[in-house]
Design an enzyme around this catalytic site. Structure first.
Site, mmCIF file in Angstrom:
data_model
loop_
_atom_site.group_PDB
_atom_site.id
_atom_site.type_symbol
_atom_site.label_atom_id
_atom_site.label_comp_id
_atom_site.label_asym_id
_atom_site.label_seq_id
_atom_site.Cartn_x
_atom_site.Cartn_y
_atom_site.Cartn_z
ATOM 1 N N HIS A 160 51.108 7.161 57.704
ATOM 2 C CA HIS A 160 51.962 8.353 57.829
ATOM 3 C C HIS A 160 53.120 8.030 58.765
ATOM 4 C CE1 HIS A 160 52.024 13.029 58.458
ATOM 5 N NE2 HIS A 160 53.217 12.524 58.250
ATOM 6 N N TYR A 216 61.982 6.172 90.595
ATOM 7 C CA TYR A 216 63.144 5.955 89.723
ATOM 8 C C TYR A 216 64.033 7.197 89.738
ATOM 9 C CZ TYR A 216 65.986 5.003 85.622
ATOM 10 O OH TYR A 216 67.048 4.778 84.782
ATOM 11 N N HIS A 246 59.587 10.681 61.314
ATOM 12 C CA HIS A 246 59.364 9.504 60.475
ATOM 13 C C HIS A 246 60.399 8.458 60.861
ATOM 14 C CE1 HIS A 246 56.611 11.158 57.168
ATOM 15 N NE2 HIS A 246 56.619 11.999 58.151
ATOM 16 N N GLY A 274 60.628 15.881 59.884
ATOM 17 C CA GLY A 274 60.075 15.898 61.233
ATOM 18 C C GLY A 274 60.076 17.307 61.786
ATOM 19 N N ASN A 275 59.407 17.477 62.905
ATOM 20 C CA ASN A 275 59.318 18.802 63.499
ATOM 21 C C ASN A 275 58.992 18.700 64.983
ATOM 22 O OD1 ASN A 275 56.330 18.279 63.162
ATOM 23 N ND2 ASN A 275 56.934 18.574 61.036
ATOM 24 N N SER A 286 59.330 25.449 58.198
ATOM 25 C CA SER A 286 59.146 24.362 57.242
ATOM 26 C C SER A 286 60.360 24.197 56.321
ATOM 27 C CB SER A 286 57.901 24.617 56.376
ATOM 28 O OG SER A 286 57.663 23.515 55.526
ATOM 29 N N GLY A 287 60.832 22.951 56.209
ATOM 30 C CA GLY A 287 61.815 22.621 55.191
ATOM 31 C C GLY A 287 63.224 23.105 55.442
ATOM 32 N N ASP A 329 57.739 1.391 80.748
ATOM 33 C CA ASP A 329 58.373 2.516 81.472
ATOM 34 C C ASP A 329 57.836 3.866 81.013
ATOM 35 O OD1 ASP A 329 61.764 1.171 81.893
ATOM 36 O OD2 ASP A 329 59.978 1.076 83.170
ATOM 37 N N SER A 373 56.303 25.158 60.263
ATOM 38 C CA SER A 373 56.195 23.774 59.792
ATOM 39 C C SER A 373 54.849 23.552 59.116
ATOM 40 C CB SER A 373 56.332 22.806 60.979
ATOM 41 O OG SER A 373 55.890 21.512 60.606
ATOM 42 N N SER A 374 54.863 22.729 58.066
ATOM 43 C CA SER A 374 53.606 22.409 57.364
ATOM 44 C C SER A 374 52.658 21.642 58.289
ATOM 45 C CB SER A 374 53.920 21.566 56.124
ATOM 46 O OG SER A 374 54.746 20.451 56.472
ATOM 47 N N ASP A 375 53.189 21.057 59.367
ATOM 48 C CA ASP A 375 52.349 20.300 60.306
ATOM 49 C C ASP A 375 51.839 21.164 61.456
ATOM 50 O OD1 ASP A 375 54.602 17.589 59.788
ATOM 51 O OD2 ASP A 375 52.583 17.805 58.983
ATOM 52 N N HIS A 384 57.033 15.285 65.934
ATOM 53 C CA HIS A 384 56.563 14.448 64.820
ATOM 54 C C HIS A 384 57.802 14.040 64.028
ATOM 55 C CE1 HIS A 384 54.787 12.820 61.299
ATOM 56 N NE2 HIS A 384 55.122 13.849 60.533
HETATM 57 O O1 LIG Z 1 55.161 14.447 57.670
HETATM 58 C C1 LIG Z 1 55.835 15.127 56.924
HETATM 59 C C2 LIG Z 1 56.100 14.661 55.548
HETATM 60 O O2 LIG Z 1 55.391 13.433 55.348
HETATM 61 C C3 LIG Z 1 56.406 16.408 57.428
HETATM 62 O O3 LIG Z 1 56.762 16.154 58.772
HETATM 63 C C4 LIG Z 1 57.587 16.978 56.758
HETATM 64 O O4 LIG Z 1 58.479 16.076 56.342
HETATM 65 C C5 LIG Z 1 58.232 18.004 57.676
HETATM 66 O O5 LIG Z 1 57.622 19.141 57.308
HETATM 67 P P1 LIG Z 1 58.139 20.558 57.789
HETATM 68 O O6 LIG Z 1 58.032 20.583 59.292
HETATM 69 O O7 LIG Z 1 59.572 20.742 57.340
HETATM 70 O O8 LIG Z 1 57.164 21.514 57.114
#
Ligand SMILES: O=C(CO)[C@@H](O)[C@H](O)COP(=O)(O)O
Length: 237
Positions: A169, A227, A97, A28-29, A45-46, A120, A74-76, A95
């Site tokens: 995803h 609230y 999982h 995630g990121n 990333s990673g 909410d 990040s790859s995203d 983002h």
């Molecule tokens: O969606 C995914 C993998 O399916 C990505 O979110 C990576 O798992 C996280 O990537 P980095 O942010 O570490 O590049």
């Protein structure tokens, strides 16, 4: 908020992901937008979250070009910057999982508003995007992921429903800043878990009515929000 403050928030939000059960490993990121400069701060990333330091964070422009940082972003990153360009008014993206929301994404199912927990924070159904085509997958995948998310919001207000399930995803959430986006990711995971079990218990369950949806959403959002405490009125809780 200064770029340094955005960096601090992005670091804090990324480091909270594992303890909240929203990610395993580095799945995630989180990013944050400095509206003043138009620069985006994102996780490298990673890199394991527990080892993350503020100096590891990467700063990119809204085209995704690195302007500061010694690590790969990040790859995203292309997905994040596409969403900042597409959804005016958002200042943070998460983002993850997270298990229950990812189950809905893999099943290609939206999350209906079945109760006030959902209402909410999300003013209606959390949509699931269509699957990416073979061409989109083999093309600029992360950019195409951003496009398919924006496509799902052509008829929806991304500020009223700050979350989406990317089919096959996982979820993306956003908010006014990185910590607000993180709160929405937390609530999305709970809403997904509740919805899954509710629909298992009662397959004929109906979404809540418009009046209950309005009441609960508007208690926390908009000019009439009441609230919490006055100084926090309108803030996400
Ligand atoms: O969606 C995914 C993998 O399916 C990505 O979110 C990576 O798992 C996280 O990537 P980095 O942010 O570490 O590049």
């Amino acid at each position: 908020m200064s770029l340094q403050e955005v960096k601090q928030q992005v670091l804090e939000a990324n480091r909270q992901l594992p303890g909240l059960g929203l990610v395993k490993l580095t799945w995630g990121n989180v990013s944050g937008l400095d509206a003043e400069t138009g620069l985006v701060v994102i996780k490298p990333s990673g890199v394991p979250y527990e080892r993350l330091t503020i100096d590891d964070l990467v700063v990119v422009d809204l085209d995704g070009r690195v302007v500061e940082g010694r690590l790969n972003p990040s790859s995203d990153t292309p997905t994040h910057v596409y969403l900042y360009r597409s959804f005016r008014g958002i200042g943070g993206i998460v983002h993850v999982h997270s298990p229950w929301a990812t189950i809905f994404a893999q099943a290609g199912r939206p999350i209906p508003p079945l109760g006030t927990t959902h209402a909410d924070h999300f003013y209606g159904e959390v949509p699931c995007t269509r699957a990416l085509t073979e061409e989109e997958i083999s093309g600029h995948y992360e950019l195409e992921t951003g496009k398919v998310i924006a496509e799902a919001f052509r008829q929806r207000d991304p500020l009223a429903v700050p979350a989406v399930l990317v089919r096959q995803h996982a979820p993306f959430c956003w908010g006014k800043d990185a910590l607000d986006a993180l709160r929405n990711a937390i609530v999305l995971e709970e809403a997904a878990k509740f919805a899954y079990h509710t629909m298992m218990l009662n397959p004929r369950v109906e979404p809540i009515g418009q009046s209950l949806l309005d009441k609960h959403y508007q208690r926390k959002h908009g000019p009439g929000a009441y609230y919490g405490q006055r100084e926090a009125a309108g803030a996400a809780h």
